[in-house]
Design a protein around this motif. Structure first.
Motif, mmCIF file in Angstrom:
data_model
loop_
_atom_site.group_PDB
_atom_site.id
_atom_site.type_symbol
_atom_site.label_atom_id
_atom_site.label_comp_id
_atom_site.label_asym_id
_atom_site.label_seq_id
_atom_site.Cartn_x
_atom_site.Cartn_y
_atom_site.Cartn_z
ATOM 1 N N VAL A 236 0.833 -1.214 0.000
ATOM 2 C CA VAL A 236 0.000 0.000 0.000
ATOM 3 C C VAL A 236 0.863 1.258 0.000
ATOM 4 N N ASN A 237 2.186 1.051 -0.129
ATOM 5 C CA ASN A 237 3.126 2.170 -0.128
ATOM 6 C C ASN A 237 2.937 3.055 1.105
ATOM 7 N N GLY A 238 2.811 2.396 2.266
ATOM 8 C CA GLY A 238 2.628 3.124 3.519
ATOM 9 C C GLY A 238 3.526 2.568 4.600
ATOM 10 N N LYS A 239 3.219 2.913 5.825
ATOM 11 C CA LYS A 239 4.040 2.481 6.948
ATOM 12 C C LYS A 239 3.195 1.715 7.967
ATOM 13 N N SER A 240 3.875 0.811 8.656
ATOM 14 C CA SER A 240 3.200 0.006 9.675
ATOM 15 C C SER A 240 3.040 0.800 10.973
ATOM 16 N N SER A 241 1.955 0.534 11.683
ATOM 17 C CA SER A 241 1.753 1.171 12.997
ATOM 18 C C SER A 241 2.519 0.442 14.094
ATOM 19 N N GLY A 242 3.097 -0.733 13.770
ATOM 20 C CA GLY A 242 3.959 -1.421 14.716
ATOM 21 C C GLY A 242 3.285 -2.523 15.520
ATOM 22 N N SER A 243 4.109 -3.464 15.984
ATOM 23 C CA SER A 243 3.585 -4.635 16.713
ATOM 24 C C SER A 243 2.906 -4.261 18.015
ATOM 25 N N VAL A 244 3.451 -3.235 18.716
ATOM 26 C CA VAL A 244 2.889 -2.858 20.015
ATOM 27 C C VAL A 244 1.445 -2.377 19.866
ATOM 28 N N SER A 245 1.180 -1.610 18.830
ATOM 29 C CA SER A 245 -0.180 -1.090 18.629
ATOM 30 C C SER A 245 -1.163 -2.225 18.346
ATOM 31 N N TRP A 246 -0.712 -3.230 17.581
ATOM 32 C CA TRP A 246 -1.590 -4.349 17.288
ATOM 33 C C TRP A 246 -1.831 -5.213 18.526
ATOM 34 N N LEU A 247 -0.799 -5.402 19.347
ATOM 35 C CA LEU A 247 -0.977 -6.158 20.586
ATOM 36 C C LEU A 247 -1.892 -5.417 21.548
ATOM 37 N N ASP A 248 -1.809 -4.089 21.563
ATOM 38 C CA ASP A 248 -2.715 -3.281 22.386
ATOM 39 C C ASP A 248 -4.153 -3.469 21.917
ATOM 40 N N ASP A 249 -4.338 -3.537 20.606
ATOM 41 C CA ASP A 249 -5.667 -3.772 20.044
ATOM 42 C C ASP A 249 -6.224 -5.114 20.503
ATOM 43 N N ILE A 250 -5.382 -6.154 20.487
ATOM 44 C CA ILE A 250 -5.825 -7.488 20.911
ATOM 45 C C ILE A 250 -6.125 -7.504 22.413
ATOM 46 N N ALA A 251 -5.300 -6.798 23.194
ATOM 47 C CA ALA A 251 -5.542 -6.717 24.641
ATOM 48 C C ALA A 251 -6.892 -6.073 24.926
ATOM 49 N N LYS A 252 -7.218 -5.013 24.183
ATOM 50 C CA LYS A 252 -8.518 -4.347 24.361
ATOM 51 C C LYS A 252 -9.659 -5.277 23.963
ATOM 52 N N LEU A 253 -9.423 -6.060 22.916
ATOM 53 C CA LEU A 253 -10.441 -7.006 22.467
ATOM 54 C C LEU A 253 -10.802 -7.998 23.568
ATOM 55 N N THR A 254 -9.799 -8.470 24.303
ATOM 56 C CA THR A 254 -10.063 -9.460 25.353
ATOM 57 C C THR A 254 -10.914 -8.883 26.483
ATOM 58 N N HIS A 255 -10.869 -7.568 26.657
ATOM 59 C CA HIS A 255 -11.700 -6.950 27.690
ATOM 60 C C HIS A 255 -13.133 -6.738 27.219
ATOM 61 N N LEU A 256 -13.329 -6.735 25.909
ATOM 62 C CA LEU A 256 -14.667 -6.530 25.376
ATOM 63 C C LEU A 256 -15.481 -7.830 25.364
ATOM 64 N N VAL A 257 -14.778 -8.958 25.219
ATOM 65 C CA VAL A 257 -15.463 -10.238 25.112
ATOM 66 C C VAL A 257 -15.631 -10.829 26.509
ATOM 67 N N GLU A 258 -16.868 -10.886 26.992
ATOM 68 C CA GLU A 258 -17.106 -11.277 28.383
ATOM 69 C C GLU A 258 -17.980 -12.499 28.531
ATOM 70 N N GLN A 259 -18.498 -13.047 27.433
ATOM 71 C CA GLN A 259 -19.498 -14.096 27.567
ATOM 72 C C GLN A 259 -19.033 -15.305 28.353
ATOM 73 N N GLY A 260 -17.785 -15.701 28.137
ATOM 74 C CA GLY A 260 -17.340 -16.994 28.680
ATOM 75 C C GLY A 260 -16.806 -16.949 30.088
ATOM 76 N N GLY A 261 -16.770 -15.824 30.734
ATOM 77 C CA GLY A 261 -16.237 -15.772 32.094
ATOM 78 C C GLY A 261 -15.349 -14.574 32.285
ATOM 79 N N SER A 262 -14.411 -14.690 33.221
ATOM 80 C CA SER A 262 -13.652 -13.512 33.632
ATOM 81 C C SER A 262 -12.179 -13.574 33.246
ATOM 82 N N ARG A 263 -11.806 -14.548 32.413
ATOM 83 C CA ARG A 263 -10.388 -14.655 32.032
ATOM 84 C C ARG A 263 -10.033 -13.597 31.015
ATOM 85 N N ARG A 264 -8.797 -13.080 31.085
ATOM 86 C CA ARG A 264 -8.369 -12.016 30.174
ATOM 87 C C ARG A 264 -7.001 -12.337 29.587
#
Length: 264
Positions: A236-264
């Protein structure tokens, strides 16, 4: 008299067994049941592993409940109490908090009386208040794979003996899920495969994380395969936002999904 003994004396076992009869997964309370655990162990058992009336169709005044006593956004505190009044229109209830958890309350008036008003969304009614009930449910579920009724009975007796005597204590996801007739995982934790360094790879990874989290599993992700921040993305002739930003996104995702219990 200990807090646990006081709780047991306040709980109307006859009424609770009537409620339990509406749930095929839950075994009734019998006179031989003794194990309730104490302190944090008891709270964890009731909050995370006990089968609950999640729809609150049996909830009524006098019931023993688990609730959020302190609604801190990051570190909410859970506790135990008894229902004093229910406002079904506004979907909230007055709870007499167990003395063990009164010190956690923020409000001075609440600390003085021990009575809190909470949304029904943060109140759960455990139907299993003895560990032996959980053991019997687990044993029923684990024995259900046997092909004959005789084998199921035999396996149930063996499993129940080992579980109820605390000779063997399964992982938390097994305690929660076995015999509950719910579609949850029996594995506590998942170490995920490396993320492929592409939009498709990240999307597939997020999908897998969401599925596991929704069924109560904990997820560990290694982001070292993702390119660093500002690295060229040639397609896309652009730049990456970096691994840390993507891991932060996944960490936030785990806090949004609550159906199965309290594990994060």
């Amino acid at each position: 008299m200990s807090t646990v003994v006081e709780e047991r004396n306040k709980i109307n076992i006859k009424s609770l067994n009537k409620d339990i009869a509406l749930f095929s997964q839950v075994h009734p309370i019998t006179d031989d049941m003794k194990l309730t655990h104490k302190g944090v162990s008891r709270l964890v058992m009731l909050d995370r592993y006990a089968f609950k009336d999640t729809e609150k169709k049996t909830l009524k005044v006098g019931d023993f409940v688990v609730l959020t006593v302190k609604a801190d956004p990051k570190f909410p505190a859970r506790g135990l109490g008894f229902v004093r009044d229910i406002d079904w229109i506004n979907k909230q209830a007055d709870i007499q908090v167990d003395p063990e958890f009164v010190h956690v309350l923020d409000n001075e008036a609440e600390q003085e009386t021990g009575v809190v008003k909470r949304s029904l969304d943060v109140i759960d009614k455990p139907l299993e208040i003895y560990y032996e009930q959980i053991a019997r449910r687990n044993a029923t579920g684990l024995a259900s794979v046997e092909t004959t009724e005789e084998k199921r009975r035999e396996s149930f007796e063996k499993f129940n003996q080992e579980l109820a005597s605390l000779n063997f204590i399964p992982a938390g996801r097994v305690l929660y899920g076995a015999g509950s007739k719910t579609d949850v995982t029996f594995f506590n934790c998942y170490v995920m495969p490396y993320i492929q360094d592409s939009r498709e790879g990240i999307s597939d990874h997020r999908k897998q994380v969401m599925e596991i989290m929704s069924r109560g599993g904990g997820v560990g992700t290694n982001g070292s395969t993702l390119r660093p921040r500002n690295t060229l993305a040639k397609g896309v002739n652009g730049k990456s936002s970096g691994s840390v930003s993507w891991l932060d996104d996944i960490a936030k995702l785990t806090h949004l999904v609550e159906q199965g219990g309290s594990r994060r």
